[in-house]
Motif scaffolding. Structure first.
Motif: not given
Length: 80
Positions: A60, A65-66, A68-70, A72-73
């Motif tokens: 983590c 994490t950044y 992974f969020i990108l 998902l976007i």
């Protein structure tokens, strides 16, 4: 690379309502596909490279994490 593609996509999508030129719409769609591929490649290869050092596939970390969020976007934009 995936962050640069995301910024280029953002610029293209902001010019689209102003000019109504189909080139901006096409480059937005192509940018999504390139961004999804490069972000997924980054997540998978980063996990394989980090596993011998960290002892696990996923840590983590703020960078993971950044990204992974990108990812998902990108998937949300690809869905629509």
């Amino acid at each position: 690379m995936s962050i640069v593609v995301y910024i280029a996509m953002d610029i293209n999508s902001s010019f689209l309502p102003l000019t109504k030129h189909p080139l901006f719409l096409r480059s937005f769609g192509t940018g999504i596909e390139i961004g999804v591929f490069s972000t997924l490649l980054t997540l998978v290869t980063g996990g394989f490279r980090g596993r011998p050092m960290w002892g696990t596939f996923w840590v983590c970390d703020a960078h993971f994490t950044y990204v992974f969020i990108l990812f998902l976007i990108y998937l949300g934009a690809l869905h629509f």
